[in-house]
Design a protein around this motif. Sequence first.
Motif, PDB file in Angstrom:
ATOM      1  N   SER A  25       0.846  -1.196   0.000  1.00  0.00           N
ATOM      2  CA  SER A  25       0.000   0.000   0.000  1.00  0.00           C
ATOM      3  C   SER A  25       0.875   1.237   0.000  1.00  0.00           C
ATOM      4  O   SER A  25       2.077   1.175   0.262  1.00  0.00           O
ATOM      5  N   ASN A  77      -3.278  -5.563  -4.885  1.00  0.00           N
ATOM      6  CA  ASN A  77      -1.951  -5.033  -4.526  1.00  0.00           C
ATOM      7  C   ASN A  77      -1.192  -6.018  -3.642  1.00  0.00           C
ATOM      8  O   ASN A  77      -0.602  -5.647  -2.619  1.00  0.00           O
ATOM      9  N   THR A  78      -1.226  -7.255  -4.034  1.00  0.00           N
ATOM     10  CA  THR A  78      -0.633  -8.314  -3.221  1.00  0.00           C
ATOM     11  C   THR A  78       0.264  -9.186  -4.079  1.00  0.00           C
ATOM     12  O   THR A  78      -0.070  -9.502  -5.222  1.00  0.00           O
TER      13      THR A  78
END
Length: 121
Positions: A25, A77-78
């Motif tokens: 993040s 977002n991983t």
Amino acid sequence: QVQLVESGGGLVQAGGSLRLSCAASGRTFSTLKLGWFRQAPGKEREFVSRITWSGGSTYYADSVKGRFTISRDNAKNTVYLQMNSLKPEDTAVYYCAAGPGVLPLGTYSYWGQGTQVTVSS
């Protein structure tokens, strides 16, 4: 700034599998690479694998090639590290890292806190 949070570590028997996750993040990642490193007790930190965020290009250390798979989920977002056929020598703290460019052993500016992986024989 980029914040990275790893999860998924644990204790597993030799030959087993684990999947590590790294949730990112803080900024856009299109120009970044995401990497996994590990550090065993008494040893230096070593590179494990890298994926580019935009193109998904992957790279692996010889010690894990064919057993580990790095992947990403852009929507979440991983970044993931699927670890199969684990060996006792894979025991280490695993760190997720992010940095500019594409070189697997290039600069990594951001690091997670690490997650412990222990493989019993």
